[in-house]
Design an enzyme around this catalytic site. Structure first.
Site, PDB file in Angstrom:
ATOM      1  CG  ASP A   6      37.593  34.797  37.769  1.00 27.07           C
ATOM      2  OD1 ASP A   6      38.761  35.226  37.881  1.00 27.07           O
ATOM      3  OD2 ASP A   6      36.866  35.036  36.784  1.00 27.07           O
ATOM      4  N   GLY A   8      38.235  39.432  39.406  1.00 23.29           N
ATOM      5  CA  GLY A   8      38.703  40.273  38.313  1.00 23.29           C
ATOM      6  C   GLY A   8      38.736  41.730  38.719  1.00 23.29           C
ATOM      7  CB  THR A  12      34.851  39.000  43.065  1.00 24.15           C
ATOM      8  OG1 THR A  12      35.865  40.012  43.101  1.00 24.15           O
ATOM      9  CG2 THR A  12      35.411  37.719  43.669  1.00 24.15           C
ATOM     10  CB  VAL A  13      32.697  34.994  39.349  1.00 22.51           C
ATOM     11  CG1 VAL A  13      31.631  33.925  39.133  1.00 22.51           C
ATOM     12  CG2 VAL A  13      32.484  36.153  38.380  1.00 22.51           C
ATOM     13  N   PRO A 108      46.925  35.376  36.511  1.00 20.53           N
ATOM     14  CG  PRO A 108      46.029  35.641  38.649  1.00 20.53           C
ATOM     15  CD  PRO A 108      46.972  36.272  37.683  1.00 20.53           C
ATOM     16  CG  ASP A 109      43.020  36.844  34.195  1.00 20.43           C
ATOM     17  OD1 ASP A 109      44.253  36.920  34.393  1.00 20.43           O
ATOM     18  OD2 ASP A 109      42.387  37.707  33.559  1.00 20.43           O
ATOM     19  CG  ASP A 129      38.511  36.531  29.542  1.00 20.74           C
ATOM     20  OD1 ASP A 129      37.356  37.000  29.512  1.00 20.74           O
ATOM     21  OD2 ASP A 129      39.038  36.114  30.581  1.00 20.74           O
TER      22      ASP A 129
END
EC number: 2.7.1.33
Length: 257
Positions: A6, A8, A12-13, A108-109, A129
């Site tokens: 993910d 962002g 980034t995760v 997309p998130d 979020d």
């Protein structure tokens, strides 16, 4: 195993999914200049330190930073011999297509959070979020994303205040003991904290009025627990909502093959 990424605007995760649970989750600052080789060295080091024997064979990516996607693709192709599924690309299918204005591009998130939120809590849902931006995503009764709200993020607001007003210091957000601050730092913290409590309450109330329905509200993002202290803002805080959504979307696309 599945590598879920993910990306962002700020961080980034990376998470490792073994088919039943997340074995590990790591976070790194988002940097479009970071190469696939650097990602691999970083990931390999963390896997070694945590003694996780992960044989990554599949990958799924959500990214709000298009320039980062290329190197993440190279990482997956070069080191894990797999072609990653990228949310938002034509080859990535969603369980229910979003219902928004024609030509609109949905982050997309937000799509990933919608899928996970619907899976966990059903429809007629608002997903809040707390990221670089604070977003409100509205999920219809059938699981479709039907729009939402984008507001400046908490930390972004603090940074903007500091940058625009030279006399005001940069402070960390926290829950202040009182609304009335007795020094500059406390005043800023109070303004941001109570301001965002009011923002969430007001936007949720307006969405419910427009939808004519008692919408359930869930929250995610690093700051979500801070705004869940002693208030009835959220029905549930989901720490790993985005990662759960990535796994669900990957599973859905596998079933379609």
């Amino acid at each position: 195993m599945l590598l879920a990424i993910d990306c962002g605007n700020t961080n980034t995760v990376f998470s490792i999914w073994d088919g039943t649970q997340f074995l590990a989750t790591w976070r790194i600052a988002t940097d479009h200049k970071r190469t696939a080789d650097e990602y691999h060295v970083w990931l390999s080091t963390l896997l070694s330190l945590t003694r996780i024997e992960a044989r990554i064979t599949e990958a799924v990516i959500s990214s709000t930073v298009p320039r980062v996607v290329f190197n993440l693709r190279v990482l997956c192709n070069r080191y894990y011999d797999c072609r990653p599924l990228v949310v938002g690309k034509p080859e990535c299918r969603l369980p229910v297509a979003p219902r928004v204005d024609q030509g609109t591009t949905v982050g997309p998130d937000r799509l990933v959070n919608t899928v996970a939120g619907y899976h966990l809590h059903g429809g007629n849902l608002i997903v809040v979020d707390f990221g670089t931006a604070t977003t409100f995503d509205v999920v219809d009764a059938d699981g479709a994303y039907i729009g939402g709200v984008i507001a400046p993020g908490v930390n972004l607001s603090l940074e903007a205040l500091h940058m625009a007003a030279a006399a005001l210091p940069h402070v960390d957000v926290t829950k202040p003991p009182h609304a009335i601050g007795t020094n500059t730092v406390a005043c800023i913290q109070s303004g941001v904290y109570w301001g965002y409590i009011g923002l969430v309450e007001g936007i949720v109330r307006q969405i419910r009025l427009e939808r004519h329905a008692p919408m359930k509200v869930i929250a995610t993002g690093g700051l979500a627990p801070l705004f869940d202290q002693g208030f009835d803002l959220f029905d549930k805080v989901e720490d790993d909502l985005t990662m759960q959504g990535l796994v669900l979307i990957h599973q859905y696309n596998k079933e379609l093959e």
